[in-house]
Design a protein around this motif. Structure first.
Motif, short mmCIF file in Angstrom:
data_model
loop_
_atom_site.label_atom_id
_atom_site.label_comp_id
_atom_site.label_asym_id
_atom_site.label_seq_id
_atom_site.Cartn_x
_atom_site.Cartn_y
_atom_site.Cartn_z
N ASP A 19 -2.62 4.59 12.83
CA ASP A 19 -4.01 5.02 12.99
C ASP A 19 -5.18 4.92 12.33
O ASP A 19 -6.24 5.48 12.94
N TYR A 20 -4.89 4.91 11.28
CA TYR A 20 -6.28 4.41 9.92
C TYR A 20 -6.20 3.07 9.74
O TYR A 20 -6.36 2.23 10.77
N PRO A 21 -7.60 3.13 8.86
CA PRO A 21 -8.31 2.23 8.79
C PRO A 21 -7.74 0.72 7.83
O PRO A 21 -6.67 1.34 7.25
N TRP B 7 -12.23 5.22 -0.12
CA TRP B 7 -12.83 4.11 0.84
C TRP B 7 -14.37 4.24 1.07
O TRP B 7 -15.44 3.36 1.43
N ASP B 8 -14.63 5.76 1.33
CA ASP B 8 -15.67 6.13 1.89
C ASP B 8 -16.91 6.43 0.44
O ASP B 8 -17.81 7.09 1.00
N ASN C 222 -3.44 1.61 3.38
CA ASN C 222 -2.91 1.79 4.63
C ASN C 222 -1.84 0.23 4.34
O ASN C 222 -0.38 0.64 4.92
N ARG C 223 -2.76 -1.10 4.21
CA ARG C 223 -1.48 -2.05 4.08
C ARG C 223 -0.63 -1.83 3.90
O ARG C 223 0.41 -2.72 3.38
N PHE C 224 -0.78 -1.47 1.67
CA PHE C 224 0.82 -1.39 1.13
C PHE C 224 1.65 -0.91 2.04
O PHE C 224 2.64 -0.54 1.26
N VAL C 225 1.41 0.49 2.49
CA VAL C 225 2.18 1.87 2.76
C VAL C 225 2.34 1.17 4.10
O VAL C 225 4.20 0.99 4.08
#
Length: 202
Positions: free
Chosen positions: A73-75, A136-137, A80-83
């Motif tokens: 559900d996140y960008p 990232w923002d 997030n790809r690592f997680v």
């Protein structure tokens, strides 16, 4: 009467002692129990603050599954790809194991209870990073921003030491030393003038 009681009691007492002596000792009973087919559960972890989790495999699978569901559900960013990759790897290892001991050996990052603690903290961190921090923002569109690890800890680009910035600092220091030396020379000349203007002592 006492003699009669002892006469009848003594054989029963001797029989009781014989039966007790024929029973296996405590260590032998423990040794035999280790060869039974019944599973043996640990009663403590040996680490302060960690209680035994008898169903560690099910708990780990639940946390890892929730993490993989929520990360979708996140960008699509590096964190997030690592997680996702990290969690998928550990989930596969857990599914291949049957006991907590096998899980501990496969992952090799602590006992099962520690692995559960790690998974729970990673799950909480996932939501904190994506809902509150959102690093990232806060960055520029320049990809070179991510080449500086310090930025991940809130260090502003202007605070990062680069060769150019270091050379500029060294130049400023040299100029400051030159001004200091010039000022010392002017003070020495002024003191000489004052001394020359004083009347000669008798």
């Amino acid at each position: 009467y006492m003699g009669i009681v002892l006469f009848f009691f003594q054989p029963f007492e001797m029989l009781r002692l014989c039966l007790r002596s024929s029973r296996p000792s405590a260590p032998r009973r423990v040794a035999r129990s280790l060869h039974t087919s019944r599973p043996v559960f640990k009663i403590e972890t040996g680490l302060a603050g960690y209680d035994v989790v008898p169903n560690a495999k099910e708990v780990l699978k639940s946390i890892y599954t929730r993490t993989l569901e929520d990360v979708e559900d996140y960008p699509d960013v590096d964190y997030n790809r690592f997680v996702k990759t990290f969690t998928e790897h550990r989930l596969k290892l857990v599914e291949k194991c049957n006991t907590p001991e096998e899980i501990e050996e496969a992952i090799d990052c602590g006992i099962a209870e520690e692995l559960i603690d790690q998974a729970e903290k990673e799950f909480k961190l996932l939501h904190y990073v994506n809902q509150e921090w959102k690093p990232w923002d806060q960055v520029d569109t320049d990809p070179s921003y991510w080449n500086n690890p310090g930025l991940l800890f809130g260090v502003h680009p202007e605070d990062i030491v680069t060769p150019e910035r270091l050379a500029k600092t060294e130049k400023s220091v040299e100029e400051g030393l030159a001004r200091h030396q010039k000022l010392q020379q002017e003070i020495a000349e002024l003191e000489a003038q004052i001394k020359a203007a004083e009347p000669a002592s008798a």
